[in-house]
Design a protein around this motif. Structure first.
Motif, PDB file in Angstrom:
ATOM      1  N   ARG A  10       5.409  13.050   2.134  1.00  0.00           N
ATOM      2  CA  ARG A  10       6.002  14.376   1.908  1.00  0.00           C
ATOM      3  C   ARG A  10       7.134  14.494   3.258  1.00  0.00           C
ATOM      4  NH1 ARG A  10       2.439  19.464   0.323  1.00  0.00           N
ATOM      5  NH2 ARG A  10       4.263  20.489   0.465  1.00  0.00           N
ATOM      6  N   ASN A  11       6.783  14.035   4.366  1.00  0.00           N
ATOM      7  CA  ASN A  11       7.538  14.037   5.447  1.00  0.00           C
ATOM      8  C   ASN A  11       8.603  13.019   5.377  1.00  0.00           C
ATOM      9  OD1 ASN A  11       5.752  15.828   6.882  1.00  0.00           O
ATOM     10  ND2 ASN A  11       4.847  14.175   8.045  1.00  0.00           N
ATOM     11  N   GLN A  12       8.448  11.986   4.646  1.00  0.00           N
ATOM     12  CA  GLN A  12       9.468  10.998   4.229  1.00  0.00           C
ATOM     13  C   GLN A  12      10.529  11.564   3.223  1.00  0.00           C
ATOM     14  OE1 GLN A  12      10.127   7.825   6.009  1.00  0.00           O
ATOM     15  NE2 GLN A  12       8.324   9.117   7.094  1.00  0.00           N
ATOM     16  N   GLY A  13      10.258  12.230   2.335  1.00  0.00           N
ATOM     17  CA  GLY A  13      10.801  12.977   1.451  1.00  0.00           C
ATOM     18  C   GLY A  13      11.829  13.890   1.932  1.00  0.00           C
ATOM     19  N   ALA A  14      11.253  14.636   3.055  1.00  0.00           N
ATOM     20  CA  ALA A  14      11.888  15.489   3.955  1.00  0.00           C
ATOM     21  C   ALA A  14      13.072  14.886   4.710  1.00  0.00           C
ATOM     22  CB  ALA A  14      11.138  16.517   4.958  1.00  0.00           C
ATOM     23  N   ARG A  15      13.029  13.644   5.050  1.00  0.00           N
ATOM     24  CA  ARG A  15      14.055  13.003   5.739  1.00  0.00           C
ATOM     25  C   ARG A  15      15.383  12.731   5.135  1.00  0.00           C
ATOM     26  NH1 ARG A  15      13.903   7.849   7.201  1.00  0.00           N
ATOM     27  NH2 ARG A  15      14.962   8.085   9.038  1.00  0.00           N
ATOM     28  N   ASP A  49      13.426  15.955  -2.434  1.00  0.00           N
ATOM     29  CA  ASP A  49      13.341  17.203  -2.217  1.00  0.00           C
ATOM     30  C   ASP A  49      11.842  17.699  -2.947  1.00  0.00           C
ATOM     31  OD1 ASP A  49      13.735  19.962  -1.347  1.00  0.00           O
ATOM     32  OD2 ASP A  49      14.160  20.403  -3.260  1.00  0.00           O
ATOM     33  N   LEU A  50      11.644  17.242  -4.296  1.00  0.00           N
ATOM     34  CA  LEU A  50      10.178  17.899  -5.013  1.00  0.00           C
ATOM     35  C   LEU A  50       9.270  17.143  -4.322  1.00  0.00           C
ATOM     36  CD1 LEU A  50      11.962  17.421  -8.585  1.00  0.00           C
ATOM     37  CD2 LEU A  50      11.227  19.705  -7.422  1.00  0.00           C
ATOM     38  N   VAL A  51       9.035  16.057  -3.919  1.00  0.00           N
ATOM     39  CA  VAL A  51       8.224  15.299  -3.178  1.00  0.00           C
ATOM     40  C   VAL A  51       7.772  16.091  -1.922  1.00  0.00           C
ATOM     41  CG1 VAL A  51       7.151  13.392  -1.730  1.00  0.00           C
ATOM     42  CG2 VAL A  51       8.237  13.113  -4.014  1.00  0.00           C
ATOM     43  N   TYR A  52       8.991  16.330  -0.970  1.00  0.00           N
ATOM     44  CA  TYR A  52       8.678  17.232   0.199  1.00  0.00           C
ATOM     45  C   TYR A  52       7.982  18.643  -0.182  1.00  0.00           C
ATOM     46  CZ  TYR A  52       9.660  20.751   3.665  1.00  0.00           C
ATOM     47  OH  TYR A  52       9.445  21.736   4.629  1.00  0.00           O
ATOM     48  N   ARG A 109       0.928  -1.025  -0.031  1.00  0.00           N
ATOM     49  CA  ARG A 109      -0.109   0.020   0.081  1.00  0.00           C
ATOM     50  C   ARG A 109       0.937   1.100   0.080  1.00  0.00           C
ATOM     51  NH1 ARG A 109      -3.628  -2.598   4.972  1.00  0.00           N
ATOM     52  NH2 ARG A 109      -5.141  -3.501   3.465  1.00  0.00           N
ATOM     53  N   HIS A 110       0.262   2.494  -0.305  1.00  0.00           N
ATOM     54  CA  HIS A 110       1.015   3.717   0.102  1.00  0.00           C
ATOM     55  C   HIS A 110       0.643   4.452   1.238  1.00  0.00           C
ATOM     56  CE1 HIS A 110       2.940   3.395  -3.927  1.00  0.00           C
ATOM     57  NE2 HIS A 110       1.836   3.332  -4.815  1.00  0.00           N
ATOM     58  N   LEU A 111       1.574   5.431   1.612  1.00  0.00           N
ATOM     59  CA  LEU A 111       1.110   6.309   2.575  1.00  0.00           C
ATOM     60  C   LEU A 111       0.399   7.507   2.065  1.00  0.00           C
ATOM     61  CD1 LEU A 111       4.711   6.652   4.397  1.00  0.00           C
ATOM     62  CD2 LEU A 111       2.844   5.562   5.402  1.00  0.00           C
ATOM     63  N   PRO A 112      -0.354   8.066   2.927  1.00  0.00           N
ATOM     64  CA  PRO A 112      -0.942   9.326   2.375  1.00  0.00           C
ATOM     65  C   PRO A 112      -0.035  10.299   2.059  1.00  0.00           C
ATOM     66  CG  PRO A 112      -1.344   8.997   4.957  1.00  0.00           C
ATOM     67  CD  PRO A 112      -0.452   7.645   4.343  1.00  0.00           C
ATOM     68  N   GLU A 113      -0.557  11.465   1.252  1.00  0.00           N
ATOM     69  CA  GLU A 113       0.629  12.352   0.820  1.00  0.00           C
ATOM     70  C   GLU A 113       1.239  13.115   1.847  1.00  0.00           C
ATOM     71  OE1 GLU A 113       0.660  16.199  -2.123  1.00  0.00           O
ATOM     72  OE2 GLU A 113      -0.746  14.485  -2.503  1.00  0.00           O
ATOM     73  N   ASP A 114       0.753  13.345   2.924  1.00  0.00           N
ATOM     74  CA  ASP A 114       1.246  14.294   3.854  1.00  0.00           C
ATOM     75  C   ASP A 114       2.580  13.450   4.615  1.00  0.00           C
ATOM     76  OD1 ASP A 114      -0.333  12.559   4.947  1.00  0.00           O
ATOM     77  OD2 ASP A 114      -0.737  13.953   6.835  1.00  0.00           O
TER      78      ASP A 114
END
Length: 493
Positions: free
Chosen positions: A40-45, A78-81, A32-37
């Motif tokens: 974005r947090n995972q991209g921020a890591r 970064d773009l996902v974040y 499954r996928h995580l919700p978008e918010d």
């Protein structure tokens, strides 16, 4: 980076897969996928680490470290974040023709070499990659984009696995007329028949991308075995160039007493007929684990896929034998970052087996010594013994049997998942192409040229059994050199 402190503020988080006890009753995708918010947090890591090893794509200690296709991972994280999903998809497609495949089946060497992973759980690169491309499909951003002009050159690609498809995609983008020959009844090679549906859905994922390639001008000719259905001489005369992407499909056998008994199969034969039956909506597969004691010999992805498939058939019991030792829970001192971490993992198949039978089905440091028949020509049991690895007089580690550890396990179905020895030879014999000492096609590692002018080789048939992502890398690189051969220069990356 948009969030320089993201790796401090957010912990690694992955979506929950479908429950093992539930998903074994169907062939639908398990992830499954995580919700978008949260994505974005995972991209921020993703850290502003300065030297991102995640996209280096090197070989260290015989294993991939970083992304072999040099995905621009920090950029699209970064773009996902920042919520710029379309731009993230563009970055992803610059290096990867099929991120919906790698985002599902790649073991993610990028995560093994993530700088954050030195001290903390690494960035969820694989899940973010899959989420980007799936959003691209859902939003309708991925559409046919055929070349604006054609060169008039014709290229034959033999084999429609990941190497063949990436080569075909790139060569078509360059404006050549590309025909992909596949001996099976459907294109896709390993992606279609070597990986089961719950791990990589065929109609929803694989066939969708194949349809896009067709809409862009690539021709697929199935049920065609070169050298048998189409003479080699005709192929060479009708096409300006030929790309060999046949894979390394010769399986490693286990020549011990009783090998001739019925009920002993190569893993890939088992997986192939199962997927064919599923796609043909045939309730009866020629090789079934239903109600049987199943023993799988060998680990790796193929062994795991046999575990998951056998459970969905409704096997009676299941054991998986591995001749190597059980990996440690954390990196060993001789396995430092950024090497691929050789640590103990429960893959999806073992998780499912534990849900059904109560424990990880793998038995380590164990080998088979004999298959026992039932008196009617079929296997009924397998004899095993534990081993220890010791150096011989040449300094090589070899397994030695440990007396007193013999066991007899019931088995009406045995699946051999011990890897592959190289490409099948009949086509290569018919072509007369030169081979290396390992029986692979001998091709220059820089130009991918074989001993026959105009014939190139890429993927497992050139480098030996490897990852899907390496096959995509080779297909792209070989396409670039093929385009240069045909046109005198090339704009392909």
């Amino acid at each position: 980076m948009g969030k320089p402190t993201g790796f401090i503020e957010y912990v690694r988080e992955l979506p929950d897969d479908r429950a093992p006890g539930d998903r074994i009753h169907d062939w639908s995708e398990i992830h499954r996928h995580l919700p978008e918010d949260k994505l974005r947090n995972q991209g921020a890591r993703c850290m502003d680490c300065g030297t991102p090893f995640c996209h280096t794509g090197t070989i260290i200690s015989g294993m991939a470290s970083g992304c072999p296709i040099n995905n621009l991972i920090p950029e699209w994280n970064d773009l996902v974040y920042r919520g710029l999903w379309h731009e993230a998809l563009d970055r992803l497609h610059k290096t990867n023709n099929f991120p919906e495949f790698t985002g599902r089946v790649c073991p993610a060497p990028c995560e093994g070499s993530c700088v954050l992973g030195i001290t903390n759980p690494p960035v969820t690169i694989k899940n973010i990659e899959c989420s980007i491309v799936d959003k691209g499909w859902d939003e309708g951003w991925i559409t046919p984009n055929p070349p604006s002009k054609r060169t008039g050159k014709k290229v034959a690609v033999i084999g429609s696995g990941p190497a063949g498809l990436s080569a075909a995609d790139q060569l078509n983008k360059a404006g050549h007329w590309v025909t992909v020959f596949e001996r099976a009844d459907r294109p896709g090679g390993l992606l279609m028949y070597g990986i089961p549906n719950m791990k990589l859905e065929k109609e929803a994922i694989v066939q969708r991308r194949l349809k896009l390639l067709e809409d862009e001008g690539v021709t697929f000719q199935c049920n065609t075995e070169i050298g048998k259905d189409l003479p080699v001489e005709q192929l060479l005369s009708e096409y300006d160039s030929v790309m060999l992407c046949t894979g390394a499909t010769k399986p490693r056998d286990l020549p011990i007493p009783g090998r001739e008994l019925n009920g002993i199969h190569f893993a890939m034969d088992f997986l192939t007929v199962n997927t064919q039956a599923l796609l043909d909506q045939n309730p009866h597969t020629p090789i079934s684990a239903t109600g049987k004691d199943v023993v799988i010999i060998g680990g790796g992805d193929t062994g795991t896929d046999c575990v998951g498939t056998s459970l969905r058939h409704g096997c009676k019991s299941l054991i998986q034998l591995e001749i190597m030792d059980k990996p440690p829970l954390t990196r060993a001192p001789n396995n430092p970052w950024p090497e691929w971490p050789k640590v103990y993992r429960m893959d999806y198949g073992q998780e499912e087996a534990a849900a059904v039978f109560g424990d990880d089905p793998r038995g380590y440091l164990t080998t088979a010594t004999q298959f026992e028949g039932d008196g009617t020509g079929s296997v009924k049991a397998i004899h095993t013994v534990q081993v220890k690895w010791e150096r011989n007089e040449k300094g090589q580690f070899i397994p030695h049997h440990i007396p007193g550890t013999e066991q007899v396990l019931p088995a009406q179905l045995v699946l051999l998942a011990m890897g592959f020895l190289g490409p099948e030879q009949p086509l290569l014999d018919a072509l007369g192409v030169e081979r290396d000492p390992r029986s692979n096609v001998k091709a220059d590692p820089a130009t991918y040229t074989t001993s026959i002018p105009g014939v190139f080789a890429a993927g497992d048939c050139r480098r030996g059994q490897s990852l899907v992502v390496w096959a995509i890398n080779e297909g792209r690189n070989a396409a670039r050199e093929c385009d240069r051969y045909l046109m005198g220069n090339t704009d392909l990356p």
